[in-house]
Design an enzyme around this catalytic site. Structure first.
Site, PDB file in Angstrom:
ATOM      1  CB  ALA A  85      -2.220   5.092   2.382  1.00  0.00           C
ATOM      2  NE  ARG A 143       3.013 -10.105  -4.669  1.00  0.00           N
ATOM      3  CZ  ARG A 143       3.895  -9.567  -5.667  1.00  0.00           C
ATOM      4  NH1 ARG A 143       4.890 -10.004  -6.624  1.00  0.00           N
ATOM      5  NH2 ARG A 143       3.751  -8.269  -6.028  1.00  0.00           N
ATOM      6  CG  HIS A 170       7.484  -2.083 -10.811  1.00  0.00           C
ATOM      7  ND1 HIS A 170       7.751  -1.769  -9.268  1.00  0.00           N
ATOM      8  CD2 HIS A 170       8.648  -1.112 -11.417  1.00  0.00           C
ATOM      9  CE1 HIS A 170       8.614  -1.060  -9.381  1.00  0.00           C
ATOM     10  NE2 HIS A 170       9.331  -0.562 -10.471  1.00  0.00           N
ATOM     11  N   GLY A 208       2.992   5.600   0.647  1.00  0.00           N
ATOM     12  CA  GLY A 208       3.230   4.123   0.923  1.00  0.00           C
ATOM     13  C   GLY A 208       4.400   3.531   0.024  1.00  0.00           C
ATOM     14  CG  ASN A 222       1.367  -0.699  -5.361  1.00  0.00           C
ATOM     15  OD1 ASN A 222       2.444  -0.792  -4.870  1.00  0.00           O
ATOM     16  ND2 ASN A 222       0.451   0.191  -5.016  1.00  0.00           N
ATOM     17  CE1 TYR A 272       6.434 -13.012  -9.550  1.00  0.00           C
ATOM     18  CE2 TYR A 272       4.877 -11.393  -9.554  1.00  0.00           C
ATOM     19  CZ  TYR A 272       6.054 -11.805  -9.531  1.00  0.00           C
ATOM     20  OH  TYR A 272       7.290 -10.891  -9.554  1.00  0.00           O
TER      21      TYR A 272
HETATM   22  N1  APR Z   1      -0.111   3.384   4.730  1.00  0.00           N
HETATM   23  C1  APR Z   1       0.890   4.027   4.068  1.00  0.00           C
HETATM   24  N2  APR Z   1       2.341   3.525   4.044  1.00  0.00           N
HETATM   25  C2  APR Z   1       2.335   2.237   4.379  1.00  0.00           C
HETATM   26  C3  APR Z   1       1.361   1.489   5.124  1.00  0.00           C
HETATM   27  C4  APR Z   1       0.117   1.987   5.142  1.00  0.00           C
HETATM   28  N3  APR Z   1      -0.958   1.631   5.703  1.00  0.00           N
HETATM   29  N4  APR Z   1       1.748   0.163   5.458  1.00  0.00           N
HETATM   30  C5  APR Z   1       3.019   0.193   5.063  1.00  0.00           C
HETATM   31  N5  APR Z   1       3.360   1.309   4.501  1.00  0.00           N
HETATM   32  C6  APR Z   1       4.735   1.823   3.889  1.00  0.00           C
HETATM   33  C7  APR Z   1       6.173   1.257   4.746  1.00  0.00           C
HETATM   34  O1  APR Z   1       6.517   2.006   5.774  1.00  0.00           O
HETATM   35  C8  APR Z   1       6.894   1.213   3.614  1.00  0.00           C
HETATM   36  O2  APR Z   1       7.784   2.316   3.489  1.00  0.00           O
HETATM   37  O3  APR Z   1       4.863   1.271   2.493  1.00  0.00           O
HETATM   38  C9  APR Z   1       6.056   1.181   2.177  1.00  0.00           C
HETATM   39  C10 APR Z   1       6.042  -0.311   1.537  1.00  0.00           C
HETATM   40  O4  APR Z   1       7.553  -0.198   0.983  1.00  0.00           O
HETATM   41  P1  APR Z   1       7.779  -1.548   0.281  1.00  0.00           P
HETATM   42  O5  APR Z   1       7.409  -2.830   0.953  1.00  0.00           O
HETATM   43  O6  APR Z   1       9.396  -1.602  -0.299  1.00  0.00           O
HETATM   44  O7  APR Z   1       7.240  -1.196  -1.056  1.00  0.00           O
HETATM   45  P2  APR Z   1       7.501  -0.554  -2.609  1.00  0.00           P
HETATM   46  O8  APR Z   1       8.184   0.865  -1.899  1.00  0.00           O
HETATM   47  O9  APR Z   1       6.273  -0.110  -3.204  1.00  0.00           O
HETATM   48  O10 APR Z   1       8.639  -1.348  -3.234  1.00  0.00           O
HETATM   49  C11 APR Z   1       8.827  -0.893  -4.149  1.00  0.00           C
HETATM   50  O11 APR Z   1       9.996  -3.076  -4.631  1.00  0.00           O
HETATM   51  O12 APR Z   1       9.814  -5.374  -4.542  1.00  0.00           O
HETATM   52  C12 APR Z   1       9.782  -4.277  -5.446  1.00  0.00           C
HETATM   53  O13 APR Z   1       8.618  -4.224  -7.487  1.00  0.00           O
HETATM   54  C13 APR Z   1       8.443  -4.254  -6.090  1.00  0.00           C
HETATM   55  O14 APR Z   1       7.069  -2.353  -6.599  1.00  0.00           O
HETATM   56  C14 APR Z   1       7.797  -2.805  -5.645  1.00  0.00           C
HETATM   57  C15 APR Z   1       9.043  -2.192  -5.085  1.00  0.00           C
END
Ligand code: APR
Length: 240
Positions: free
Chosen positions: A224, A71, A116, A183, A99, A68
């Site tokens: 994004a 991050r 979260h 995203g 996020n 953490y």
């Molecule tokens: N713009 C838009 N989307 C993007 C970009 C970008 N520049 N770069 C990557 N992505 C997309 C990826 O294709 C992917 O589908 O963002 C997504 C990120 O997915 P994850 O890493 O799984 O993140 P998230 O969906 O927020 O995860 C949900 O999982 O680990 C837990 O608690 C944590 O809040 C998180 C939750």
């Protein structure tokens, strides 16, 4: 006609009044913050599922805090990108985010539901009290004044989301006439399940296909920072 142009045309026609955003790690990727499951990979090859759990914290609180703190350091030095800043121009929108980086609020969004939690808040494991702590901790694991350990005030795998956050997010999803998803891989529940509560026009921005339960009306295969501003412009045109 490109997916962005098609989505813009549909938004202009709809003239949305109640907009809800649903964002994941991808909205912050253009701020240099690694996603969990995208190609940007993870720290030390650990998966969030192995570190962001009560069991991992019980077993090795120092390792979890190191992850953490790493991050927090990246996020502390990151800036909101064009996607966060565009979303912040939607003064009446509800931003539901998975996020914990706080970048939507730093960009100026006023109504943010942090499903979260927030990586800059710490919580006493004994008293449950939380404290905002942006600076790095002098030693790990940090302790509360009462002597008990502090943990990150975020939702770990296997933990419940806060009832009020879920209630606010569900009401926003059901009441919105436009949903913009930015995203997220759509694989973590119950957050991802909120999307299926929305019944109106929906637009998804993600360079890769996500696993969202209900397909959006338009899927824009773009980053994004690139695709969010024109979508926000189309929403604001309708509100003039
Ligand atoms: N713009 C838009 N989307 C993007 C970009 C970008 N520049 N770069 C990557 N992505 C997309 C990826 O294709 C992917 O589908 O963002 C997504 C990120 O997915 P994850 O890493 O799984 O993140 P998230 O969906 O927020 O995860 C949900 O999982 O680990 C837990 O608690 C944590 O809040 C998180 C939750």
């Amino acid at each position: 006609m490109s997916e962005v142009a098609q989505a813009v045309e549909a938004i202009r026609k709809l003239r949305p009044r109640r907009v809800v955003l649903f964002t994941g790690a991808g909205v912050s990727a253009d701020s240099g913050i690694p996603t969990f499951r995208g190609n940007e990979g993870l720290w030390r090859n650990f998966r969030a599922e192995d570190l962001a759990t009560p069991q991992a914290f019980e077993r090795d609180p120092v390792l979890v805090w190191q992850w953490y703190e790493m991050r927090r350091d990246i996020i502390r030095n990151a800036k909101p990108n064009a996607a966060h800043l565009a979303i912040a121009r939607l003064h009446d929108a509800v931003v539901i985010t998975q996020n914990v980086d706080g970048l939507h609020k730093r960009a100026g969004s006023g109504d943010v539901v942090e499903l979260h939690g927030n990586i800059f808040r710490a919580r006493c494991v004994r008293e449950g009290t939380t404290t905002l702590r942006e600076a790095p901790f002098a030693s790990l694991p940090p302790h509360c004044e009462c002597g008990a350990m502090l943990r990150p005030d975020v939702v770990w795998f296997g933990e419940m989301l806060s009832e009020p956050a879920i209630a606010r997010a569900s009401a926003a999803m059901m009441g919105a006439d436009l949903l913009v998803v930015v995203g997220t891989s759509g694989v973590v529940y119950p957050a991802a399940g909120l999307v299926s509560l929305h019944r109106g026009l929906s637009v998804e921005i993600n360079p890769q296909a996500s696993s969202l339960p209900s397909a959006c009306t338009f899927a824009i295969p773009a980053r994004a920072a690139e695709a969010t501003p024109p979508i926000v412009d189309a929403i604001l045109e309708g509100s003039e």
